[in-house]
Design an enzyme around this catalytic site. Structure first.
Site, PDB file in Angstrom:
ATOM      1  N   GLY A   1      -3.720   4.269  -9.893  1.00 32.23           N
ATOM      2  CA  GLY A   1      -4.457   5.475  -9.507  1.00 32.23           C
ATOM      3  C   GLY A   1      -3.609   6.351  -8.617  1.00 32.23           C
ATOM      4  O   GLY A   1      -2.957   5.860  -7.696  1.00 32.23           O
TER       5      GLY A   1
ATOM      6  N   ARG B   1     -12.918   8.594   5.430  1.00 34.23           N
ATOM      7  CA  ARG B   1     -11.755   9.485   5.418  1.00 34.23           C
ATOM      8  C   ARG B   1     -10.630   8.901   4.598  1.00 34.23           C
ATOM      9  O   ARG B   1     -10.445   7.678   4.542  1.00 34.23           O
ATOM     10  CB  ARG B   1     -11.275   9.751   6.844  1.00 34.23           C
ATOM     11  CG  ARG B   1     -10.766   8.508   7.553  1.00 34.23           C
ATOM     12  CD  ARG B   1     -10.407   8.822   8.986  1.00 34.23           C
ATOM     13  NE  ARG B   1      -9.718   7.731   9.635  1.00 34.23           N
ATOM     14  CZ  ARG B   1      -9.334   7.754  10.911  1.00 34.23           C
ATOM     15  NH1 ARG B   1      -9.603   8.805  11.664  1.00 34.23           N
ATOM     16  NH2 ARG B   1      -8.692   6.729  11.432  1.00 34.23           N
TER      17      ARG B   1
ATOM     18  N   CYS C   1      -9.431  12.434  -1.714  1.00 33.21           N
ATOM     19  CA  CYS C   1      -8.000  12.610  -1.956  1.00 33.21           C
ATOM     20  C   CYS C   1      -7.676  14.027  -2.435  1.00 33.21           C
ATOM     21  O   CYS C   1      -8.385  14.572  -3.282  1.00 33.21           O
ATOM     22  CB  CYS C   1      -7.626  11.583  -3.022  1.00 33.21           C
ATOM     23  SG  CYS C   1      -6.047  11.859  -3.753  1.00 33.21           S
TER      24      CYS C   1
ATOM     25  N   SER D   1     -21.312  20.225 -22.591  1.00 28.26           N
ATOM     26  CA  SER D   1     -22.778  20.191 -22.699  1.00 28.26           C
ATOM     27  C   SER D   1     -23.275  18.766 -22.927  1.00 28.26           C
ATOM     28  O   SER D   1     -24.386  18.414 -22.520  1.00 28.26           O
ATOM     29  CB  SER D   1     -23.292  21.150 -23.776  1.00 28.26           C
ATOM     30  OG  SER D   1     -22.426  21.173 -24.866  1.00 28.26           O
TER      31      SER D   1
ATOM     32  N   GLY E   1     -13.613   2.900  -2.607  1.00 27.32           N
ATOM     33  CA  GLY E   1     -13.581   3.325  -1.210  1.00 27.32           C
ATOM     34  C   GLY E   1     -14.899   3.986  -0.861  1.00 27.32           C
ATOM     35  O   GLY E   1     -15.789   3.383  -0.255  1.00 27.32           O
TER      36      GLY E   1
ATOM     37  N   ASP F   1       0.830  -1.201   0.000  1.00 22.52           N
ATOM     38  CA  ASP F   1       0.000   0.000   0.000  1.00 22.52           C
ATOM     39  C   ASP F   1       0.868   1.257   0.000  1.00 22.52           C
ATOM     40  O   ASP F   1       1.303   1.718   1.047  1.00 22.52           O
ATOM     41  CB  ASP F   1      -0.864  -0.059   1.273  1.00 22.52           C
ATOM     42  CG  ASP F   1      -2.013   0.912   1.238  1.00 22.52           C
ATOM     43  OD1 ASP F   1      -2.402   1.322   0.140  1.00 22.52           O
ATOM     44  OD2 ASP F   1      -2.527   1.257   2.319  1.00 22.52           O
TER      45      ASP F   1
ATOM     46  N   SER G   1     -11.955   9.773  -4.025  1.00 26.10           N
ATOM     47  CA  SER G   1     -12.962  10.786  -3.689  1.00 26.10           C
ATOM     48  C   SER G   1     -12.573  11.600  -2.455  1.00 26.10           C
ATOM     49  O   SER G   1     -13.053  12.718  -2.281  1.00 26.10           O
ATOM     50  CB  SER G   1     -14.316  10.108  -3.469  1.00 26.10           C
ATOM     51  OG  SER G   1     -14.216   9.149  -2.437  1.00 26.10           O
TER      52      SER G   1
ATOM     53  N   ARG H   1       1.337   5.258   4.714  1.00 21.94           N
ATOM     54  CA  ARG H   1       1.270   5.381   3.260  1.00 21.94           C
ATOM     55  C   ARG H   1       1.549   6.828   2.879  1.00 21.94           C
ATOM     56  O   ARG H   1       2.059   7.120   1.823  1.00 21.94           O
ATOM     57  CB  ARG H   1      -0.153   4.991   2.832  1.00 21.94           C
ATOM     58  CG  ARG H   1      -0.441   5.104   1.352  1.00 21.94           C
ATOM     59  CD  ARG H   1      -1.844   4.567   1.087  1.00 21.94           C
ATOM     60  NE  ARG H   1      -2.403   5.129  -0.125  1.00 21.94           N
ATOM     61  CZ  ARG H   1      -2.583   4.456  -1.255  1.00 21.94           C
ATOM     62  NH1 ARG H   1      -2.248   3.206  -1.330  1.00 21.94           N
ATOM     63  NH2 ARG H   1      -3.117   5.030  -2.302  1.00 21.94           N
TER      64      ARG H   1
HETATM   65  P1  IMP Z   1     -12.623   6.317  -3.918  1.00 17.93           P
HETATM   66  O1  IMP Z   1     -13.204   5.000  -4.277  1.00 17.93           O
HETATM   67  O2  IMP Z   1     -12.791   7.332  -5.007  1.00 17.93           O
HETATM   68  O3  IMP Z   1     -13.138   6.837  -2.621  1.00 17.93           O
HETATM   69  O4  IMP Z   1     -11.035   6.100  -3.794  1.00 17.93           O
HETATM   70  C1  IMP Z   1     -10.456   5.141  -2.959  1.00 17.93           C
HETATM   71  C2  IMP Z   1      -8.964   5.167  -3.147  1.00 17.93           C
HETATM   72  O5  IMP Z   1      -8.431   6.450  -2.778  1.00 17.93           O
HETATM   73  C3  IMP Z   1      -8.171   4.231  -2.269  1.00 17.93           C
HETATM   74  O6  IMP Z   1      -8.220   2.906  -2.712  1.00 17.93           O
HETATM   75  C4  IMP Z   1      -6.767   4.818  -2.318  1.00 17.93           C
HETATM   76  O7  IMP Z   1      -6.056   4.461  -3.477  1.00 17.93           O
HETATM   77  C5  IMP Z   1      -7.058   6.298  -2.421  1.00 17.93           C
HETATM   78  N1  IMP Z   1      -6.863   6.983  -1.140  1.00 17.93           N
HETATM   79  C6  IMP Z   1      -7.221   6.608   0.092  1.00 17.93           C
HETATM   80  N2  IMP Z   1      -6.930   7.541   1.004  1.00 17.93           N
HETATM   81  C7  IMP Z   1      -6.354   8.549   0.325  1.00 17.93           C
HETATM   82  C8  IMP Z   1      -5.812   9.805   0.708  1.00 17.93           C
HETATM   83  O8  IMP Z   1      -5.858  10.238   1.862  1.00 17.93           O
HETATM   84  N3  IMP Z   1      -5.242  10.550  -0.288  1.00 17.93           N
HETATM   85  C9  IMP Z   1      -5.199  10.123  -1.576  1.00 17.93           C
HETATM   86  N4  IMP Z   1      -5.736   8.971  -1.982  1.00 17.93           N
HETATM   87  C10 IMP Z   1      -6.301   8.186  -1.043  1.00 17.93           C
END
Ligand code: IMP
Length: 547
Positions: A343, A432, A350, A528, A406, A293, A348, A461
């Protein structure tokens, strides 16, 4: 209404209000050198369209020649391990602990257990996933002989069910001494008496190792509400409930290794020396897949960790990452990665791209890395930025074998934490980023672990122990209640099947092949066009996604 499209060759033109010569239409189509729409490389040509992500494009429909239920979603998550659904839950402390991991695996996907906790706690979660037997309650609410009738009534009110086993110590794996049923306490007025005064002691039990059908049969014939499962010393190991018999206990997609009854289990670790100790405990607990991770995975530490895991635990598959470029991917593939996680900055919660100025739009990242990794047979996970079924399909169309979520899963019943009511009166759960100040401070203070031990030097991480200032790469907030993953994940799966049917492909492999041979086509979406593609012009509406 007459259809007159003005095509000089008369394609589809008619003044009769009907298309008279359809075969001619197909013939004329052959005169067009290219298929309609864009192939994936033209779509992602950043000189032409900038760097795209999911909302910036659409997939063109193909030909439907089969029902959506015929679409299969089998897919590899590592070189050796395949799933029946391309869905993973993220290793975040507001998303995946054992309960999420168990349910994601039962439903055909995979939950990656987070590591913002002590190694012992994480290993215990792995054990719970590996020990889980569908239909058996592996963590029943257990009472001690000292529990009072009042407390038992309170527990019944809290959990909404009665029928609690009583053991010598009040814990699982201790000698079973009785069962307190709803009837035992319902009309009992002396609330201060211990449950031993009212509990039933003529117990029908079944021995550990009993299969689900056998146990169901005992329940049926005994006419009891609960069937405790005990080991050879009479210690309680799990429980079977009559009310569960009524429910559908079958999970045909459950993620299991061939010839194994156990669910597949994945967990995350960091890349420091302390993580080697952590991994040892996870391996002893039966871990199948370890996810390294890191937000920027192309590091000396990760490369060394990949080699270490491959050498020390050849039976465990390693997913490395995160990466967003071919060059990053090449280093990790060369070190022996069995899978890659793609990624950076798309999550979301981040703020990495804002703070670090580093990252890449997710659709482009997935295509660049996944098409490269495919040449080495290394499957990729599109991690982050998934907000709906459409995003899942687009991530898969870009070449990912699975997607990781997430925020989309954080509001489900199976994620850690309790629901609460937001200021606006909505039911929400905390979510979070692992790089949020709140998560990093908990990590440093060891709050992520039940025993209060320094959570994990290796969790970091997003920071290193020597950092004097914590620089946030994530935020903490909340997400709306989504109900149980047992309803939500089947909805996602059905949604993906319908989408692939529209595209005209019957499997994820066919989707990948179609994108690569340019028969699956795309279109860039203007601002649009995006607005047009969403609900618009309504005074009000109710967006219920599934029933
Ligand atoms: P989500 O599904 O768009 O909410 O993204 C989830 C992913 O965001 C996780 O699997 C991580 O790769 C990434 N992530 C988790 N925590 C953080 C953070 O604090 N900063 C940036 N990326 C994050």
């Amino acid at each position: 209404m007459p259809i007159v499209n003005g095509d000089a060759r008369g394609l589809l033109s008619t003044n009769q209000g009907e298309i008279r010569d359809y075969t001619k239409a197909l013939e004329v189509l052959k005169e067009y050198p290219d298929r309609d729409g864009l192939d994936v490389d033209t779509l992602l040509d950043s000189d032409k369209h900038g760097a795209l992500t999911y909302n910036d494009f659409l997939i063109l429909p193909g030909y439907i020649g089969f029902p959506a239920s015929d679409v299969t979603l089998d897919t590899p998550v590592t070189k050796r391990i395949s799933l029946k659904a391309p869905l993973l839950s993220s290793p975040m402390d507001t998303v995946t602990e054992h309960n999420m991991a168990i349910h994601m695996a039962l439903l055909g996907g995979l939950g990656v257990i987070h590591h913002n906790c002590s190694p012992e706690d994480q290993a215990e979660m792995v054990r719970k996933v590996k020990r889980y037997e569908n239909g058996f309650i592996s963590e029943p609410v257990v009472l001690s002989p000292k529990t009072t009738v009042r407390e038992a009534k309170e527990l019944k009110a809290k959990w909404g069910f009665g029928g609690f086993p009583v053991t010598e110590t009040g814990e699982l794996r201790s000698k079973l001494v009785g069962i307190v049923t709803t009837r035992d306490i319902q009309f009992h007025d002396d609330l201060n008496q211990p449950v031993t005064a009212v509990m039933s002691t003529d117990l029908v039990t079944a021995p550990a190792g009993t299969t689900l059908p056998e146990a169901n049969e005992v329940l049926r014939s005994s006419k009891k509400g609960k069937l405790p499962i005990v080991d050879s010393e009479g210690k309680l190991v799990s429980l079977l409930s009559r009310s569960d018999l009524m429910k559908n206990l079958h999970y045909p997609l459950a993620s299991k290794l061939p010839d194994s009854k156990q669910l597949i289990c994945a967990a995350a670790i960091g890349t420091r020396d302390a993580d080697k100790e952590r991994l040892k405990l996870l391996a002893e607990a039966g871990l199948d897949i370890v996810v390294l991770d890191s937000s920027q995975g192309n590091s000396l530490y990760q490369i060394e960790m990949i080699k270490y895991v491959k050498q020390t635990y050849p039976e465990i598959d390693v997913i490395a990452g995160n990466v967003v470029t071919r060059e990053q991917a090449a280093a990790l593939i060369a070190a022996g990665a069995d899978g890659l996680r793609i990624g950076m900055g798309s999550g979301s919660a981040c703020i990495t791209q804002e703070v670090m100025a580093v990252g890449r739009p997710q659709a482009l990242s997935v295509r660049r890395v996944a098409s490269f990794a495919a040449r080495f047979g290394v499957p990729c996970i599109a991690d982050g930025g998934i907000q709906n079924v459409g995003h899942i399909v687009k991530g898969l169309a870009m070449g990912a074998s699975t997607v990781m979520m997430g925020g989309l899963l954080a509001g489900t019943t199976e994620s850690p934490g309790e629901y609460f009511v937001s200021n606006e009166g909505q039911l929400v759960k905390a979510y979070r980023g692992m790089g949020s100040i709140a998560a990093m401070e908990d990590t440093k203070a060891g709050k992520g672990s039940k025993d209060g031990k320094a959570a994990n030097a290796g969790t970091a991480r997003y920071f290193s122990e020597k950092d004097r200032v914590l620089v946030a790469q994530g935020v903490s907030g909340s997400v709306l209640d989504r109900g149980s993953v047992t309803k939500f994940v089947p909805y996602l799966i059905a949604g993906i099947q319908h989408s692939l049917q529209d595209i005209g492909v019957k499997s994820l492999k066919a989707l990948h092949d179609g994108v690569n041979d340019k028969t699956v086509r795309f279109e860039v979406r203007s601002g649009s066009a995006q607005a047009e593609g969403n609900v618009h012009g309504l005074h009000s509406f109710d967006k219920k996604l599934y029933s």
